[in-house]
Design a protein around this motif. Structure first.
Motif, mmCIF file in Angstrom:
data_model
loop_
_atom_site.group_PDB
_atom_site.id
_atom_site.type_symbol
_atom_site.label_atom_id
_atom_site.label_comp_id
_atom_site.label_asym_id
_atom_site.label_seq_id
_atom_site.Cartn_x
_atom_site.Cartn_y
_atom_site.Cartn_z
ATOM 1 N N LYS A 154 2.209 -6.833 -6.880
ATOM 2 C CA LYS A 154 1.686 -5.365 -6.113
ATOM 3 C C LYS A 154 0.969 -5.780 -5.305
ATOM 4 O O LYS A 154 0.151 -5.500 -5.267
ATOM 5 C CB LYS A 154 2.472 -4.630 -7.010
ATOM 6 N N ILE A 155 1.548 -5.536 -4.133
ATOM 7 C CA ILE A 155 0.125 -6.457 -2.759
ATOM 8 C C ILE A 155 1.018 -4.827 -1.719
ATOM 9 O O ILE A 155 2.133 -4.831 -1.376
ATOM 10 C CB ILE A 155 0.644 -7.399 -2.132
ATOM 11 N N ARG A 156 -0.115 -4.586 -1.131
ATOM 12 C CA ARG A 156 0.126 -3.083 -0.158
ATOM 13 C C ARG A 156 -0.664 -3.812 1.354
ATOM 14 O O ARG A 156 -1.695 -3.994 1.197
ATOM 15 C CB ARG A 156 -0.341 -1.794 -0.493
ATOM 16 N N VAL A 157 0.498 -3.739 2.342
ATOM 17 C CA VAL A 157 -0.005 -3.897 3.577
ATOM 18 C C VAL A 157 0.366 -2.934 4.413
ATOM 19 O O VAL A 157 1.405 -2.474 4.317
ATOM 20 C CB VAL A 157 0.357 -5.733 3.270
ATOM 21 N N PRO A 158 -0.692 -3.077 5.853
ATOM 22 C CA PRO A 158 -0.671 -2.620 6.833
ATOM 23 C C PRO A 158 1.087 -2.860 6.945
ATOM 24 O O PRO A 158 1.344 -3.871 7.334
ATOM 25 C CB PRO A 158 -1.564 -2.989 7.671
ATOM 26 N N SER A 159 1.712 -2.016 7.701
ATOM 27 C CA SER A 159 2.932 -1.507 8.482
ATOM 28 C C SER A 159 3.467 -2.619 9.395
ATOM 29 O O SER A 159 4.251 -2.706 9.941
ATOM 30 C CB SER A 159 3.511 -0.335 7.688
ATOM 31 N N ASP A 160 2.241 -2.327 10.979
ATOM 32 C CA ASP A 160 2.415 -3.232 10.955
ATOM 33 C C ASP A 160 1.775 -4.392 11.275
ATOM 34 O O ASP A 160 1.514 -5.273 12.694
ATOM 35 C CB ASP A 160 1.622 -2.617 12.188
ATOM 36 N N LEU A 183 10.813 -4.209 -1.539
ATOM 37 C CA LEU A 183 9.867 -3.965 -0.773
ATOM 38 C C LEU A 183 9.806 -2.354 -0.718
ATOM 39 O O LEU A 183 10.911 -2.364 -0.292
ATOM 40 C CB LEU A 183 10.460 -5.093 0.928
ATOM 41 N N GLU A 184 8.776 -1.752 -0.720
ATOM 42 C CA GLU A 184 9.243 -0.883 -0.411
ATOM 43 C C GLU A 184 8.010 0.365 0.786
ATOM 44 O O GLU A 184 6.669 -0.307 0.529
ATOM 45 C CB GLU A 184 8.828 0.244 -1.273
ATOM 46 N N SER A 185 8.342 0.701 1.325
ATOM 47 C CA SER A 185 7.036 1.519 2.131
ATOM 48 C C SER A 185 6.804 2.906 1.632
ATOM 49 O O SER A 185 7.736 4.145 0.605
ATOM 50 C CB SER A 185 8.310 2.464 3.139
ATOM 51 N N LEU A 190 3.180 4.023 6.436
ATOM 52 C CA LEU A 190 1.842 3.411 6.869
ATOM 53 C C LEU A 190 1.619 2.396 6.262
ATOM 54 O O LEU A 190 1.150 0.902 6.577
ATOM 55 C CB LEU A 190 1.199 4.253 7.209
ATOM 56 N N LEU A 191 2.107 2.087 4.940
ATOM 57 C CA LEU A 191 2.316 0.874 4.033
ATOM 58 C C LEU A 191 3.108 0.581 3.692
ATOM 59 O O LEU A 191 4.450 1.483 3.713
ATOM 60 C CB LEU A 191 0.885 0.929 2.867
ATOM 61 N N ASP A 212 -9.032 -12.889 -3.417
ATOM 62 C CA ASP A 212 -8.021 -13.839 -1.917
ATOM 63 C C ASP A 212 -6.795 -13.033 -1.508
ATOM 64 O O ASP A 212 -6.875 -12.910 -0.349
ATOM 65 C CB ASP A 212 -6.917 -14.968 -2.597
ATOM 66 N N VAL A 213 -6.386 -12.381 -1.996
ATOM 67 C CA VAL A 213 -5.370 -11.138 -1.428
ATOM 68 C C VAL A 213 -5.360 -10.041 -1.214
ATOM 69 O O VAL A 213 -5.133 -9.927 0.013
ATOM 70 C CB VAL A 213 -4.284 -11.265 -2.877
ATOM 71 N N ARG A 214 -7.002 -9.389 -1.325
ATOM 72 C CA ARG A 214 -7.399 -8.452 -0.517
ATOM 73 C C ARG A 214 -7.964 -8.866 0.745
ATOM 74 O O ARG A 214 -7.988 -7.840 1.737
ATOM 75 C CB ARG A 214 -8.812 -7.823 -1.292
ATOM 76 N N ARG A 215 -8.687 -10.182 0.289
ATOM 77 C CA ARG A 215 -9.425 -10.261 2.128
ATOM 78 C C ARG A 215 -8.238 -10.986 3.334
ATOM 79 O O ARG A 215 -7.997 -10.241 4.086
ATOM 80 C CB ARG A 215 -9.112 -12.396 1.908
ATOM 81 N N LEU A 216 -6.855 -10.432 2.804
ATOM 82 C CA LEU A 216 -5.771 -11.198 3.736
ATOM 83 C C LEU A 216 -4.872 -9.852 3.645
ATOM 84 O O LEU A 216 -3.984 -9.494 4.947
ATOM 85 C CB LEU A 216 -4.827 -11.694 3.463
ATOM 86 N N ASN A 217 -5.619 -8.976 2.436
ATOM 87 C CA ASN A 217 -4.358 -7.097 3.277
ATOM 88 C C ASN A 217 -5.418 -6.358 3.462
ATOM 89 O O ASN A 217 -5.606 -4.875 3.356
ATOM 90 C CB ASN A 217 -3.815 -7.194 2.157
ATOM 91 N N ASP A 218 -6.444 -6.964 4.326
ATOM 92 C CA ASP A 218 -7.657 -5.512 4.730
ATOM 93 C C ASP A 218 -7.937 -5.155 3.563
ATOM 94 O O ASP A 218 -7.720 -3.743 3.424
ATOM 95 C CB ASP A 218 -6.609 -4.522 5.587
#
Length: 233
Positions: A154-160, A183-185, A190-191, A212-218
C-alpha cells in the motif's frame, strides 16, 4: 389415591427414559468432557496466528457435551429428531469463523459428542486420539506449506502527483510482478492510496523496496502486508 397417582407418575417417567439410564447420562457427559479436553488441548497447541480465543475453546468442550446429551434425547426416535431441529433452528450465530480450521474443530467436537451420545464409546476414544495425533503431526511437520512471496503493498501519494508510472522503476527492481488492485482517496482527498498485489524476487529486500518507494512518494505512508491469507484487509 395419592399413592396410586405417584406410582403412575414414576412408571411414566421410567417409560420415557427407558432408552437410557442415569449411568448412560453421566458416562456420556463425562466422556464427552474428557475427550473434548483433548480436542481443546490440541487446538491450543497447534494454533497459529493472533486470533486465538479462549471462549471458542471452551465452546468446543460445551458443544461436545451438549451434542452427546442431544443424541441421548433423540435416540432412534425420528419425531424427536425433527422436533429438536425445529427448536434449534431459532438459534442465530452472529460471530463469523475467522479461520477455516476452526470449522474442522467444531465438527470434530460435534462428532465426538455424537459418538458418546449414541454410546459408541470405543469409537469416540479411538477417533479422538488418532485424529488428534494426526493433527499434531500435520502442524509439526508443516505439511502442505507453500513458499509464498505474494504480498500486499500500500502506497500513499499526494493526489496531484502523476502516480501511473511513478513507481515502475523501483517495483521492477525488486518484484517479479505487481498488479494494481485498488485506488482509494484518503485524508479528505489530499492523498491517493494505491494497493498492489506484489511478488518479490528471490533474495530481494523488502526494506530496500520501502526505502526507494518513500523517496518517490515524498515520504508518505507505505505499508507492506505479509501473510495476507491470515488477515482481514
Amino acid at each position: 389415591m395419592n399413592t396410586i397417582d405417584f406410582t403412575s407418575f414414576l412408571n411414566s417417567l421410567q417409560d420415557s427414559t427407558m432408552s437410557f439410564t442415569a449411568t448412560d447420562v453421566v458416562l456420556t457427559i463425562i466422556l464427552s468432557f474428557v475427550l473434548s479436553l483433548v480436542i481443546a488441548w490440541i487446538y491450543r497447541a497447534t494454533h497459529r496466528g493472533t486470533s486465538y480465543s479462549q471462549s471458542f475453546v471452551q465452546t468446543l468442550i460445551i458443544l461436545a457435551m451438549v451434542v452427546g446429551v442431544v443424541m441421548l434425547i433423540i435416540g432412534s426416535n425420528i419425531a424427536r429428531a425433527f422436533t429438536l431441529v425445529g427448536a434449534l433452528s431459532i438459534v442465530r450465530f452472529r460471530n463469523a469463523v475467522k479461520e477455516t480450521r476452526d470449522v474442522g474443530f467444531i465438527f470434530f467436537a460435534m462428532v465426538i459428542g455424537m459418538a458418546c451420545g449414541t454410546r459408541f464409546y470405543l469409537l469416540a476414544i479411538v477417533s479422538t486420539l488418532v485424529i488428534s495425533v494426526l493433527i499434531w503431526i500435520m502442524v509439526r511437520q508443516n505439511m502442505f506449506a507453500k513458499d509464498l512471496r505474494e504480498q500486499i503493498l500500500k502506497i500513499r501519494v499526494p493526489s496531484d502527483v502523476p502516480y501511473a508510472t511513478l513507481f515502475d522503476s523501483a517495483l521492477d527492481k525488486y518484484l517479479v510482478r505487481y498488479d494494481l488492485m485498488a485506488l482509494e482517496s484518503v485524508q479528505a482527498g489530499l492523498l491517493i492510496e494505491l494497493v498492489y498485489g506484489v511478488e518479490f524476487r528471490r533474495g530481494a529486500s523488502s526494506q530496500d523496496l520501502l526505502n526507494d518507494v518513500r523517496r518517490l512518494n515524498d515520504n508518505n505512508k507505505v505499508v507492506l502486508v505479509t501473510g495476507m491469507h491470515e488477515v482481514d484487509l
